[in-house]
Every structure is written in C-alpha cells, then in structure tokens.
Design an enzyme around this catalytic site. Sequence first.
Site, PDB file in Angstrom:
ATOM      1  CB  SER A 147      -0.946  -0.015   1.184  1.00 34.56           C
ATOM      2  OG  SER A 147      -2.134  -0.648   0.794  1.00 34.56           O
ATOM      3  CB  CYS A 148       3.758   2.140  -2.029  1.00 36.04           C
ATOM      4  SG  CYS A 148       4.686   0.712  -1.464  1.00 36.04           S
TER       5      CYS A 148
END
Lengths: 121, 207
Positions: B114-115
């Site tokens: 979940s960059c």
Amino acid sequence: MFTRFEEFAASSMLGQQDSPPRSQGRLHFSQDWQRSLFGLALALSKEGHFEWEAFRQNLIGSIAHWEQLPCGEQPSWDYYERFLEALLKVLEAHSLLDAHELEQRLTAFSYLAGNTHTQLA
Amino acid sequence: MSKLFEYEKQREAASAAKVRALEALLIEKGVIGSDSVDTVLGHFETVAGPFNGARIVARAWVDAEYKARLLADTPKAIAELNLAQGMDGAEGEHMLAVANSPQVHNLIICTLCSCYPWPILGLPPYWYKDPVFRARGVREPRAVLREFGVPVSEDVEVAVWDSSAQIRWFVVPERPAGSDHLSEEQLAALVTPESMMGVALVHLPAA
C-alpha cells in the site's frame, strides 16, 4: 518505510480491524473529544510510554468485546468509545494512571460544573 | 426527543468529560506536555495531507510551465512550492505526477503493498488495501472506473500506474470546464484525493 511516527502509527491501523474513520484523506472526528483522544494516544506512544502495537492490541480486543455482546446489551457502535476504553486499559497496564485517579478528577469536574451552574443561576 | 437519542447525548458527554479529565491529569503528572496532542495532530492537519496535493494540482492548472516542470521532475517542482517541512519524508520520495488529458485517463493502484504518497494525498481510503480493487484495477480498469462514476470513452486511453516503494504516483486531474474565474486557492479547494488517484473527476460545485 515510514520515518514519521505519526504515519507509521496511522498506517499500521489501515485495512485492519482497528482502522480509524476517515474522509477525503483525513482523519474524521465527529466530536472534538475524539480528536483529543486520538492525539493523546499518539502523543503518549510517540513519547515512549507504550508501544503503539500494545495500544492497538487493546483496541482490537475492545472492538472484539463489543462485537460479542448480545444485541440487547450492545451500545450503538462508536469507534472512539472503544478507543477510549483501550487507552485507559493500556495506561493502567503501564502504571501511568489508575481508574481511581480518573474517577476523582471526573468528580471534581462535575463539582466545578455544578458550582459554575449555581453561580450563573 | 426519544429516550434513545437522549441516551446517546449522555454517552457523548460522558466520553468528552473523560477525555478532558484524562488529558488534564496526564499533563499535570508530566506524562505529556501541554502541546503534545496538538503537535502530533498537526502532522495530519497541516504538514502531510491532501491539502498539499491540492495546492500542487491547482498550481499546475494555472501555470502551464509549472505543470511541465511537475511532469518532468516531480520532487523538484513540489519543492518549489514551499510546502510544510516534513512533508517530503520517506513516503514523499520518488513521487511522479501523471496528467490526465482528453487523450488519456490515469489510474493509480498498488498491487503489491500500500505504497501511497501520504504527504500529498493523506490517508488512503479503506478500499485501497482491498485485494479486489487492486486486482480489478489491473485487469479491468475501465469497469472499475465506471463503478466509481468515471466512465472513460473507448477513444481515451486508460493508463494504470502501479505505485511501489520506488515510485509513488499521483494524478493531475483535468481542470474543470468553466473554472476560469476561480483563483488558485479556490481551485485547490475543488481537488479531492480521489481525483488525484484517478478514481474521480474534479467538478465545479453545483450553483
């Protein structure tokens, strides 16, 4: 990797059982006390009084407890009430505050509020 | 007033009093400083958040040369704006902007993790971590966009960008038609995090 504690802390909750309410990219607080409460937990952990994960596990436990209550005894859902319960537990576990101290302070508050009321009347 | 509603109000008041007492006690005991709470919240409220992204987009809308610089060297162009210190930490590194146009619509997803460019988009929405969103965003982006209320016609290319720890993408949405009279600040107020992820368009508020 997060270099800021605030982002690490909030990030660890996202997509998990203890994910905080948010709206349009921002934390969502419907009342001022919720904002203060979130900030208190974050500040305490940031200053090293307890591991953020220890608080989170209490919060997950508090949410799970609420979920398991029978319908008749279940208060309506309020994320920040569970958050408050979890923070009080972690504070007690780390000997930072005991329930008695808080009760005393609450009594003093209501006494003051009562006095103010009397003066205004 | 129903009893239930009265009860909810009492619960709110009790929680508010408890939190107030708690904060006062912890400050008195020297566990935290009197400004500790505002300092940590300030990070989300004034340092890193979608308000930064909105300022960047609004500047790109009013200044074509800035937009060109933003697309050519995103971190350098962001640095020009003197946003709050601390917003360019690790999560803000390696950001790359892509611009929507009549020819292309960009969608940002993250298939592996979940960059997310927090410093400019703020906290990701709950569905961003949903594996279904991530998988369908790659496989059938047009269908996903339609469900978000963004139908993209067949003659417009859909470009899907996969954010990673190396590159964190964000979208410069198209400036809404009929917004010529708005100031840069007014334009920034229209920009939502969803529009900078490509799952929404920017609209003028209904008159």
